[in-house]
Each structure stands twice: as structure tokens, then as C-alpha cells.
Design a protein around this motif. Sequence first.
Motif, PDB file in Angstrom:
ATOM      1  N   ARG A 183      36.668  27.348 -41.417  1.00  0.00           N
ATOM      2  CA  ARG A 183      35.712  26.338 -40.982  1.00  0.00           C
ATOM      3  C   ARG A 183      35.809  26.101 -39.472  1.00  0.00           C
ATOM      4  O   ARG A 183      34.779  25.978 -38.785  1.00  0.00           O
ATOM      5  N   LEU A 184      37.026  26.065 -38.937  1.00  0.00           N
ATOM      6  CA  LEU A 184      37.192  25.860 -37.497  1.00  0.00           C
ATOM      7  C   LEU A 184      36.686  27.064 -36.705  1.00  0.00           C
ATOM      8  O   LEU A 184      36.038  26.903 -35.661  1.00  0.00           O
ATOM      9  N   GLN A 185      36.951  28.278 -37.185  1.00  0.00           N
ATOM     10  CA  GLN A 185      36.452  29.463 -36.506  1.00  0.00           C
ATOM     11  C   GLN A 185      34.926  29.534 -36.543  1.00  0.00           C
ATOM     12  O   GLN A 185      34.295  29.936 -35.567  1.00  0.00           O
ATOM     13  N   THR A 186      34.342  29.146 -37.660  1.00  0.00           N
ATOM     14  CA  THR A 186      32.887  29.130 -37.760  1.00  0.00           C
ATOM     15  C   THR A 186      32.282  28.145 -36.781  1.00  0.00           C
ATOM     16  O   THR A 186      31.268  28.432 -36.124  1.00  0.00           O
ATOM     17  N   LEU A 187      32.906  26.964 -36.674  1.00  0.00           N
ATOM     18  CA  LEU A 187      32.406  25.962 -35.751  1.00  0.00           C
ATOM     19  C   LEU A 187      32.534  26.428 -34.302  1.00  0.00           C
ATOM     20  O   LEU A 187      31.611  26.252 -33.499  1.00  0.00           O
ATOM     21  N   ARG A 188      33.655  27.062 -33.978  1.00  0.00           N
ATOM     22  CA  ARG A 188      33.914  27.424 -32.583  1.00  0.00           C
ATOM     23  C   ARG A 188      33.155  28.674 -32.152  1.00  0.00           C
ATOM     24  O   ARG A 188      32.668  28.737 -31.021  1.00  0.00           O
ATOM     25  N   ARG A 189      33.034  29.651 -33.040  1.00  0.00           N
ATOM     26  CA  ARG A 189      32.457  30.930 -32.643  1.00  0.00           C
ATOM     27  C   ARG A 189      30.992  31.103 -33.021  1.00  0.00           C
ATOM     28  O   ARG A 189      30.297  31.932 -32.424  1.00  0.00           O
ATOM     29  N   VAL A 190      30.521  30.345 -34.005  1.00  0.00           N
ATOM     30  CA  VAL A 190      29.155  30.536 -34.483  1.00  0.00           C
ATOM     31  C   VAL A 190      28.273  29.334 -34.154  1.00  0.00           C
ATOM     32  O   VAL A 190      27.210  29.475 -33.534  1.00  0.00           O
ATOM     33  N   THR A 191      28.706  28.144 -34.554  1.00  0.00           N
ATOM     34  CA  THR A 191      27.836  26.980 -34.444  1.00  0.00           C
ATOM     35  C   THR A 191      27.776  26.436 -33.019  1.00  0.00           C
ATOM     36  O   THR A 191      26.690  26.133 -32.515  1.00  0.00           O
TER      37      THR A 191
END
Length: 299
Positions: free
Chosen positions: A203-211
Motif C-alpha cells: 500500500r505504501l509503495q502504491t501510494l508513493r510510486r503510483v498515486t
Amino acid sequence: MTTTTAPAPQVPADRVTSPRRRPRGRARRRWPLTVVGAVVGLLFLAPYLVMLVGSFKSRAEILGVPPTYLPRSWHPGNYLSMWSTPETPLPYNLVSTLVIAITATLLVLGVALPAAYYTARHRFPGRLAFLVLVLSTQMLQPTVLAAGLFREFVVIGIDDTWAAMILVNAAFNLSFAVWIMHSFFAGVPKEIEEAATLDGASRLQTLRRVTLPLVWPGVVTAIIFTFVACWNEFAASLVILTTDANQPLSVALTKFVGQYDSAWQYVFGVSVVGIVPVVVLFALIERRLVAGLTAGGVK
């Protein structure tokens, strides 16, 4: 077996335009807009130009009748002498302004970012009431609550400190940051995050790299709005910060305007110094803001 080629359609001679004529026609249509844009830009820049030129004048020349647009003799020493005036310790005021504005902006960003993301991605009970409550805090300004805040900080024991003003600025700018970033997070499809999760991202990687790259314009808008509001805050700082060295530039500027005498050359000089950090912030962030706004515009 023979093949015949159909003749190309004839274009009337009056419709044939040379490739050289089109750019000229476009240029002719654009120059009125260019002139109007230059005039509007000059109108917006005129007060700043007057302030910049006035900072190089002497006090007698500023108050002279008739006024002069350009100084008869330039006084660049005004920018040196204003830092050692007995009215106010400007070096400490500049440091105070920087510390309060930067720290409050970081605090707002650290709180508003997860709050906006959570409210945009989760439908929890009371979500609408929470957002309305956050938005309603914009109706209350530090000017109205300055006396109450001062009393509260006296009880807590942090009156006349940077921490008090950091909390005040962060509290009154948090609601706008939450709302602006909430709208950007809500505009990002959930399928994009779900695809990143299926690829093994947390979830943190998705927020930082995608969203975050997709909502970067909203983050930049929140940063600029918060920093400028904290940098220009006046009313609460005037009441809560009583020591001259702890006061920001917005309060220190008033020390040069007295009841019987005013050092206008220093007022202009401090004003020019006060707008430099804001201009630098816009210059540093403008490229990222434009890149974020145009992301995905070309397929």
C-alpha cells in the motif's frame, strides 16, 4: 489487363494557400493577444516595480513633491542599513518567518496527505460530516480567534514561541490542503492501485510510486497555498508573539511606519526581501507543476 488511375480532385485556385502564408496569418491573429497579455502583465507588475525602485530612493525623495519615478541618486545602501536599524532586529525576523512558514507547511503536508487519501479511498460512517467539519474551519480566521488562542497558549506555556505560531498556521491551513488533495485523490481510478497491488506492490509503495505522481499538481497547490499563507500571516503573530526577535517580517514591517515618521525606503526594501522566497518557491515548483498537469495528455 490495364489499370487506370483516377485523376486527383481539382482544388479551386482561390482555396490554394501557400505554406508560407499560414504562419503569417497566425502571427497576425496572435499579435493582438500578445499585446493584451503584455499590458495585463505590466499592470500586475507595476506595483512591484514601484516598490523595487522606491527601495533605492532616499526618504526625502520618496516624500518629495512632485514625486519622481526614478531616483535622482541611487541608494543601494538601504538594503544594508535596514538590517541594523534600532526599530527591529530584521535578521531574527527573517529567520523566524522561515522557520514558522517551512515547519507549518511540512506539518500540514504530513497530516493532510494521509487524511485526504483515506477520505478519498474509504467510505466510512460520518465521512461527509467529517469533510464538512473540516471545510467549516475555513470560516474561522486567526484574526477572530487571536485573543482566545493567546490565552490558551499562556495556559499551556508556549506563548511567544515559534511552536505556537506553527500550530496556528498549520491548523488554519489544514482544511484547504485536505480538500484540495482529496479531490485529486478521488479523481485517480482505483483500478490503477489495484493493478499495482496485483504486481506485488504494498500500500505504501502504491501510494508513493503510483498515486502521488498522478496527484502531484494537487500536492503542489497545497504546498504553495500553505506556504504563502504562513509567510504572510499577520494578525495572530502580532498578538501571540510579543518579543521583537520572534516576530515575522509581516509584523516587523510595521515597525518602520510610525505615527509621526515613516522610513518608507526600508518599508520598500523589507517588502522586496519578503517576496523573494515566494518567487523562488514558485520558480522551483513551477516545472513540476506543469509536468504534473500535462501528464497523460499525450497518448
